[in-house]
Design an enzyme around this catalytic site. Structure first.
Site, PDB file in Angstrom:
ATOM      1  N   LYS A  19      -0.995 -17.908   8.308  1.00  0.00           N
ATOM      2  CA  LYS A  19      -0.641 -18.878   7.271  1.00  0.00           C
ATOM      3  C   LYS A  19      -0.572 -18.135   5.934  1.00  0.00           C
ATOM      4  O   LYS A  19      -1.591 -17.666   5.437  1.00  0.00           O
ATOM      5  CB  LYS A  19      -1.728 -19.947   7.235  1.00  0.00           C
ATOM      6  CG  LYS A  19      -1.346 -21.215   6.560  1.00  0.00           C
ATOM      7  CD  LYS A  19      -2.374 -22.302   6.942  1.00  0.00           C
ATOM      8  CE  LYS A  19      -2.227 -23.515   6.068  1.00  0.00           C
ATOM      9  NZ  LYS A  19      -2.541 -23.251   4.670  1.00  0.00           N
ATOM     10  N   LYS A 194       0.521 -23.645  16.788  1.00  0.00           N
ATOM     11  CA  LYS A 194       1.585 -24.630  16.959  1.00  0.00           C
ATOM     12  C   LYS A 194       1.906 -24.828  18.426  1.00  0.00           C
ATOM     13  O   LYS A 194       1.849 -23.875  19.216  1.00  0.00           O
ATOM     14  CB  LYS A 194       2.855 -24.180  16.225  1.00  0.00           C
ATOM     15  CG  LYS A 194       2.736 -24.243  14.715  1.00  0.00           C
ATOM     16  CD  LYS A 194       3.972 -23.717  14.020  1.00  0.00           C
ATOM     17  CE  LYS A 194       3.803 -23.827  12.506  1.00  0.00           C
ATOM     18  NZ  LYS A 194       4.876 -23.138  11.783  1.00  0.00           N
ATOM     19  N   CYS A 316     -19.583   4.080 -27.903  1.00  0.00           N
ATOM     20  CA  CYS A 316     -19.516   4.791 -29.188  1.00  0.00           C
ATOM     21  C   CYS A 316     -20.650   4.433 -30.137  1.00  0.00           C
ATOM     22  O   CYS A 316     -20.697   4.932 -31.259  1.00  0.00           O
ATOM     23  CB  CYS A 316     -18.178   4.522 -29.874  1.00  0.00           C
ATOM     24  SG  CYS A 316     -18.073   2.868 -30.552  1.00  0.00           S
ATOM     25  N   CYS A 331     -16.484  -4.396 -29.510  1.00  0.00           N
ATOM     26  CA  CYS A 331     -16.714  -3.195 -30.301  1.00  0.00           C
ATOM     27  C   CYS A 331     -15.580  -3.140 -31.323  1.00  0.00           C
ATOM     28  O   CYS A 331     -14.416  -3.104 -30.958  1.00  0.00           O
ATOM     29  CB  CYS A 331     -16.671  -1.951 -29.415  1.00  0.00           C
ATOM     30  SG  CYS A 331     -16.646  -0.434 -30.391  1.00  0.00           S
ATOM     31  N   CYS A 336     -13.177   4.030 -30.780  1.00  0.00           N
ATOM     32  CA  CYS A 336     -14.192   4.036 -29.721  1.00  0.00           C
ATOM     33  C   CYS A 336     -13.677   4.763 -28.480  1.00  0.00           C
ATOM     34  O   CYS A 336     -12.569   4.499 -28.020  1.00  0.00           O
ATOM     35  CB  CYS A 336     -14.542   2.589 -29.381  1.00  0.00           C
ATOM     36  SG  CYS A 336     -15.515   2.400 -27.890  1.00  0.00           S
TER      37      CYS A 336
HETATM   38 ZN   LIG Z   1     -17.207   1.346 -28.960  1.00  0.00          ZN
END
Ligand SMILES: [Zn+2]
Length: 574
Positions: A19, A194, A316, A331, A336
């Site tokens: 299915k 079926k 970071c 952030c 970063c």
């Molecule tokens: Zn960061």
């Protein structure tokens, strides 16, 4: 009567079929040619859906072989293979569009597009599984023969069908199919058994107007596993969103080893009271990312720890921000290291700075080798620097440097989108650029001023102001400016705008633009927005569930376009 049916059922037996979890469609063929298509269930029919269905490789426009009824309806299931699904979602994520939850929604979304070329790019497939003769008759006596016939006529038929003598035998194969389903390249959600003898289908009839008595569907419940949640870690996305995820004791779920599961956000973790060290229930359905359903509170031994989102970015160490009314923390530092790979790839993407040849692999190589530290460094790259790297031939180095140079001339709207400011997708970038004209005046704008732009209120305006408030982001913009990257949007005054003097009407729900955003964009480009369709209307922009206005446009012969086409027309010629 029942005794005879039982004997006849036994003669031809039963068929099991996978299915498929897609969108049900029906296709009308006249003299072996496709005339119309419709989606079933919601009964959408018409030119648009037929045009979209015609783009699917598995939908034959003209049948092969012979023996088909003069007029017939073929039923099928349109689906999006996992591979295409991943690609579509990756594209949407890059463009800042909401991603599809599963391949079924993605397939239905692709069929609803107003532009068939978009549907074509989504690479849909279809399995055919039934035929109803409208004029003439189908020669197949059994369902198995019918599926073979469909294959000969040019349709794709799912290959895992099997015939069984008894219902018990058919049912006994289900556990085997349950292990097969997770390995299929498309989403399936169960098995249908079926009755093979077609003549009996009408006799057995339909219960309650929907479920036929000759077909027995068995849906698989998504499999749940119990395992230990060892830790909750944070992944930093391109926009700086801190996404918590569960590190799990590896566990097998429907044939796949699961080691991590999404936790969405901290509110959900608190709401479900999920703690580090908990035994948890994990669910995985098809391609959908595994999710932690709930902790098993009974199994706690007191050693579990509550999770706290970090106050500083794990990548970071910048202090993270939580915006009012939002469940996510971010952030805010554009430089970063956790955000940088995603952001470089986004910066180079087609709707941003469009730097061809700078995908994930190249971006990762440039970052790993410290050839670049952020996107501004791209503009000082030399061919010599690139050819010194592994797998960088002279020619591709030259092409990349040329592509980077070319990107200096993109409009401000592309740059704004490329910077990856949260909530600033293509549309908002365009609205801001049109309104302010230059980076300098946008950076000088205060919250109230940005808030007055229709379609840019609230959280968006706050995000824009916060982005430019961050010293490092301002420094990045300055370095890009010094590198010669364009900081202006080509002037599109109302009089000289791309839609100058044109009258547009909006109807229905557009896929990404809100009503006020679309209206603002049309007016900024010099167009006039009307509330109703008349002969003087130049175009109607139609979205989902468009009603009377769309019909009127068709009746009057007024051009009907979709959102994508509107955005194309708004783009300044460059
Ligand atoms: Zn960061």
């Amino acid at each position: 009567r029942n005794a005879r049916i039982v004997t006849e059922v036994k003669t031809a037996g039963y068929i099991t079929e996978i299915k498929i979890d897609g969108a049900a469609v029906s296709l009308t063929y006249e003299q072996g040619r496709l005339t119309t298509g419709a989606t079933r269930g919601n009964g959408v029919i018409g030119e648009a859906i037929t045009a979209n269905l015609r783009t699917i490789a598995d939908v034959p426009l003209a049948l092969t072989g012979d023996g088909w009824p003069a007029v017939m309806e073929v039923r099928g299931e349109v689906y999006m293979p996992y591979e295409a699904f991943k690609r579509v979602n990756a594209d949407r994520e890059r463009d800042g569009d909401p991603i599809y939850a599963n391949p079924r929604n993605a397939a239905a979304g692709a069929l609803r597009q107003l532009d068939p070329s978009i549907t074509r790019r989504r690479r849909l497939r279809m399995f055919a599984f039934a035929v109803e003769a409208v004029e003439g008759h189908v020669s197949a006596k059994t369902h198995a023969d019918l599926l073979d016939l469909l294959g000969r006529w040019g349709f794709q038929v799912e290959s895992h069908r099997r015939r069984f003598g008894t219902l018990a035998d058919a049912q006994a194969t289900i556990p085997e199919l349950e292990t097969l389903i997770p390995q299929l390249p498309f989403q399936a959600d169960g098995v249908v058994i079926k009755v093979n003898q077609i003549a009996l289908h009408a006799e057995l009839g339909v219960v309650g107007g929907r479920e036929p008595r000759w077909a027995l569907a068995r849906k698989f419940a998504p499999e749940v596993a119990v395992t230990r949640l060892n830790d909750i870690l944070i992944n930093v996305g391109r926009t700086g969103a801190l996404n918590p995820y569960a590190v799990l004791e590896p566990v097998e779920i429907s044939g796949v080893t699961v080691r991590a599961a999404t936790l969405h956000n901290e509110d959900l973790i608190a709401q479900k009271d999920i703690r580090i060290g908990d035994w948890v229930e994990v669910i995985r359905a098809g391609e959908v990312i595994p999710q932690v359903v709930r902790p098993l509170v009974d199994r706690r031994d007191g050693g579990e720890r509550e999770f706290r989102m970090p106050a500083r970015c794990p990548a970071c160490d910048t202090a993270v921000e939580r915006i009012a009314d939002e469940a996510m923390r971010y952030c805010p530092n554009a430089s970063c290291t956790g955000r940088i790979l995603e952001s470089v790839v986004h910066f180079a993407s087609r709707d941003a700075l469009d730097i061809r040849g700078l995908g994930y692999e190249r971006a990762r190589q440039l970052l790993d080798t410290r050839t670049i530290v952020d996107v501004a460094d791209l503009y000082t790259l030399t061919i010599a620097q690139l050819t010194a790297l592994e797998r960088f031939a002279e020619q591709s180095a030259g092409q990349l440097v040329a592509a980077i140079d070319e990107s200096r001339r993109r409009p401000l709207s592309s740059l704004l989108f490329g910077l990856g400011i949260r909530h600033v997708g293509k549309t908002v970038a365009l609205l801001l650029s049109r309104r302010f004209g230059s980076m300098e005046s946008l950076m000088g704008a205060d919250l109230d001023t940005i808030n007055t732009i229709p379609g840019v209120g609230g959280a968006i305006a706050e995000a824009v102001v916060a982005f430019f408030h961050e010293t490092r982001n301002r420094a990045l913009v300055r370095r890009l400016q010094d590198a010669g990257v364009s900081m202006v949007e080509p002037r599109t005054t109302a009089a000289g705008g791309t839609l100058a003097g044109k009258t547009y009407v909006l109807t229905g729900t557009l896929p990404t633009l809100s009503r006020s955003q679309a209206g603002e964009l049309i007016e900024q480009a010099g167009g006039h927005l009307a509330g109703s369709v008349s002969k003087r209307t130049d175009a109607v922009v139609a979205g989902a569930d468009a009603g009377g206005k769309l019909e009127k446009a068709r009746a009057l012969g007024v051009e009907v376009i979709d959102e994508a086409e509107l955005l194309r027309r708004l783009r300044p010629a460059s």
